[in-house]
Design a protein around this motif. Sequence first.
Motif, PDB file in Angstrom:
ATOM      1  N   ASP A  63       0.688  -1.259   0.059  1.00  0.00           N
ATOM      2  CA  ASP A  63      -0.016   0.553   0.351  1.00  0.00           C
ATOM      3  C   ASP A  63       0.750   0.942  -0.133  1.00  0.00           C
ATOM      4  O   ASP A  63       1.387   1.854   0.516  1.00  0.00           O
ATOM      5  N   ARG A  92      -1.657  15.065   4.653  1.00  0.00           N
ATOM      6  CA  ARG A  92      -2.156  13.847   4.833  1.00  0.00           C
ATOM      7  C   ARG A  92      -4.123  14.072   4.081  1.00  0.00           C
ATOM      8  O   ARG A  92      -4.187  13.288   3.427  1.00  0.00           O
ATOM      9  N   TRP A  97      -6.575  13.515  -0.686  1.00  0.00           N
ATOM     10  CA  TRP A  97      -7.418  13.679  -2.136  1.00  0.00           C
ATOM     11  C   TRP A  97      -6.765  13.682  -3.672  1.00  0.00           C
ATOM     12  O   TRP A  97      -7.734  12.721  -4.505  1.00  0.00           O
TER      13      TRP A  97
ATOM     14  N   PRO B  46     -12.952  21.389   1.026  1.00  0.00           N
ATOM     15  CA  PRO B  46     -13.573  21.215  -0.879  1.00  0.00           C
ATOM     16  C   PRO B  46     -13.495  20.477  -1.558  1.00  0.00           C
ATOM     17  O   PRO B  46     -13.303  20.174  -2.723  1.00  0.00           O
ATOM     18  N   ALA B  47     -13.295  19.279  -0.833  1.00  0.00           N
ATOM     19  CA  ALA B  47     -13.360  18.620  -1.899  1.00  0.00           C
ATOM     20  C   ALA B  47     -14.604  17.340  -1.799  1.00  0.00           C
ATOM     21  O   ALA B  47     -15.126  16.898  -2.440  1.00  0.00           O
ATOM     22  N   GLU B  49     -16.077  16.655   0.178  1.00  0.00           N
ATOM     23  CA  GLU B  49     -16.497  14.939   1.455  1.00  0.00           C
ATOM     24  C   GLU B  49     -17.046  14.851   2.580  1.00  0.00           C
ATOM     25  O   GLU B  49     -16.250  15.745   2.883  1.00  0.00           O
ATOM     26  N   THR B  59      -9.397  23.490  15.168  1.00  0.00           N
ATOM     27  CA  THR B  59      -8.703  23.074  13.242  1.00  0.00           C
ATOM     28  C   THR B  59      -9.908  22.783  12.492  1.00  0.00           C
ATOM     29  O   THR B  59     -11.150  21.408  13.594  1.00  0.00           O
ATOM     30  N   LEU B  61     -10.645  19.493  10.148  1.00  0.00           N
ATOM     31  CA  LEU B  61     -10.078  18.394   9.773  1.00  0.00           C
ATOM     32  C   LEU B  61     -10.359  16.876   8.407  1.00  0.00           C
ATOM     33  O   LEU B  61     -11.774  17.184   8.913  1.00  0.00           O
ATOM     34  N   ALA B  62      -9.940  17.081   7.425  1.00  0.00           N
ATOM     35  CA  ALA B  62     -10.707  16.384   6.496  1.00  0.00           C
ATOM     36  C   ALA B  62      -9.980  15.077   5.699  1.00  0.00           C
ATOM     37  O   ALA B  62      -9.148  15.149   6.211  1.00  0.00           O
ATOM     38  N   ASP B  63     -10.573  13.843   5.142  1.00  0.00           N
ATOM     39  CA  ASP B  63     -11.021  12.481   4.979  1.00  0.00           C
ATOM     40  C   ASP B  63     -10.202  12.085   5.907  1.00  0.00           C
ATOM     41  O   ASP B  63      -9.705  11.814   7.186  1.00  0.00           O
ATOM     42  N   ALA B  66      -6.912  11.141   7.799  1.00  0.00           N
ATOM     43  CA  ALA B  66      -5.889  12.144   7.884  1.00  0.00           C
ATOM     44  C   ALA B  66      -6.963  12.468   8.345  1.00  0.00           C
ATOM     45  O   ALA B  66      -6.165  13.044  10.264  1.00  0.00           O
ATOM     46  N   GLU B  69      -5.614   9.818  12.115  1.00  0.00           N
ATOM     47  CA  GLU B  69      -4.028   9.924  12.427  1.00  0.00           C
ATOM     48  C   GLU B  69      -3.781  10.725  13.147  1.00  0.00           C
ATOM     49  O   GLU B  69      -2.759  10.472  14.163  1.00  0.00           O
ATOM     50  N   PHE B  70      -4.479  11.703  13.140  1.00  0.00           N
ATOM     51  CA  PHE B  70      -4.413  13.791  13.663  1.00  0.00           C
ATOM     52  C   PHE B  70      -4.658  12.521  14.855  1.00  0.00           C
ATOM     53  O   PHE B  70      -4.436  13.225  15.864  1.00  0.00           O
ATOM     54  N   GLU B  73      -2.344  10.957  16.990  1.00  0.00           N
ATOM     55  CA  GLU B  73      -1.273  11.292  17.749  1.00  0.00           C
ATOM     56  C   GLU B  73      -1.426  12.444  18.917  1.00  0.00           C
ATOM     57  O   GLU B  73      -0.247  12.790  20.075  1.00  0.00           O
ATOM     58  N   VAL B  74      -2.305  13.307  18.782  1.00  0.00           N
ATOM     59  CA  VAL B  74      -2.979  14.352  19.357  1.00  0.00           C
ATOM     60  C   VAL B  74      -3.709  13.224  20.906  1.00  0.00           C
ATOM     61  O   VAL B  74      -3.231  14.290  21.880  1.00  0.00           O
ATOM     62  N   ARG B  92      -1.900   0.100   8.495  1.00  0.00           N
ATOM     63  CA  ARG B  92      -2.244   0.696   7.459  1.00  0.00           C
ATOM     64  C   ARG B  92      -2.206   0.142   6.032  1.00  0.00           C
ATOM     65  O   ARG B  92      -3.120   0.328   5.571  1.00  0.00           O
ATOM     66  N   GLY B  96      -5.949   0.610   3.911  1.00  0.00           N
ATOM     67  CA  GLY B  96      -5.434   0.985   2.411  1.00  0.00           C
ATOM     68  C   GLY B  96      -6.851   0.136   1.769  1.00  0.00           C
ATOM     69  O   GLY B  96      -7.135   0.504   0.500  1.00  0.00           O
TER      70      GLY B  96
END
Lengths: 222, 222
Positions: A63, A92, A97, B46-47, B49, B59, B61-63, B66, B69-70, B73-74, B92, B96
Amino acid sequence: MRTLYHFPLSGPSRKVRIALREKELDFDLVLEKPWERRAEFIALNPAGEVPVLVEPHGTVLADGQAICEFLEEVYPQRPLLPRDAPARAEVRRLVGWFDGKFGREVTDALVGEKMLKRMTRRDTPNSALIRLGLTAIRQHLDYIGELAERRRWLGGDEFSLADISAAAHLSTVDYIGDVPWSDFEPAKDWYARIKSRPSFRPILADHVPGAPPPAHYADLDF
Amino acid sequence: MRTLYHFPLSGPSRKVRIALREKELDFDLVLEKPWERRAEFIALNPAGEVPVLVEPHGTVLADGQAICEFLEEVYPQRPLLPRDAPARAEVRRLVGWFDGKFGREVTDALVGEKMLKRMTRRDTPNSALIRLGLTAIRQHLDYIGELAERRRWLGGDEFSLADISAAAHLSTVDYIGDVPWSDFEPAKDWYARIKSRPSFRPILADHVPGAPPPAHYADLDF
């Protein structure tokens, strides 16, 4: 030695090739035609998809994005993700995207229909899908230009996996001559900077037998 | 407060909902129909989605991946990725697989054709694609079963984003009654464990107006 199983016109394969070179990691390339479903390859990656990276000590990774995240964790030199979490999330988001939306709307519709179907001899190209792809790529080039005018690189101040993912996919479409560069100056300026990076040179030297790229493909001044 | 813009039958939306609950983070849900292309929503992503997460301090966040993963981490509590790099790469890889391959071959072909086309009234369902989806899901259930018999959870010893991604997508197909559970015992046993997790309960309570789920959908003993 490190070995990357790849296919030249696969965006995710190109992404890993660029990431490995950015990190100055040596590797051997093995050409894999995933549609042949070679048993030894399926054993490495049951998804039957390129890229697959075999690390020097035998760890098998599959992947494109999973491989890039691994490289970033294990070889932190020349980072491809920013340091703070919101900035990483922004990179990311753009990776998603280009690997997702751009892949579906543009790469699959153009490279998939025009080249891969011909190579795999499985089906005839779908001209309606190709037309959709030619429309969609213009919206994506607009968005790339908008990002590139607002920031130094697509994902922020530093070159990152966002640029690599975008350029990897876009370069496969450029290989078949379907990127209308002259209408999208800001996107073109960004891509010219990508083309001049040493990590990108092997991509520009790619040559698929029986389907040469247009003259401008490898030209740094296109 | 944290706000998640989501759509109930979106796999990536479900994935983030489950991840937030696993980490015991509070959030408000806002129902978004992405096909309406609401200007305020496009301004956030802008996607166009789902999902989009707006953190308490603003903040955006999109996707789906992503965002996950954020969060990892946070909010490192109750980790959703293992600690060492090869194990993280394996999780991962499966993320995928389910977000990419399963999404294209199964979710788009079944939920996309049967439900989303009806809701958006844009096109008629493609019955050839639906047939392909019904074949493909059997291969995926085989693979899920194979992983679940070899390991405690899909990605390894611990519950991870691999399980969340797989269950998020599969649950949308289960909502329309297209998962042939009785032929795939090991996959069913894994999904039964997922269903009993508190983080999954809101998913099982989802109800799309005019399209109720089959009776077994919310049943822990299905």
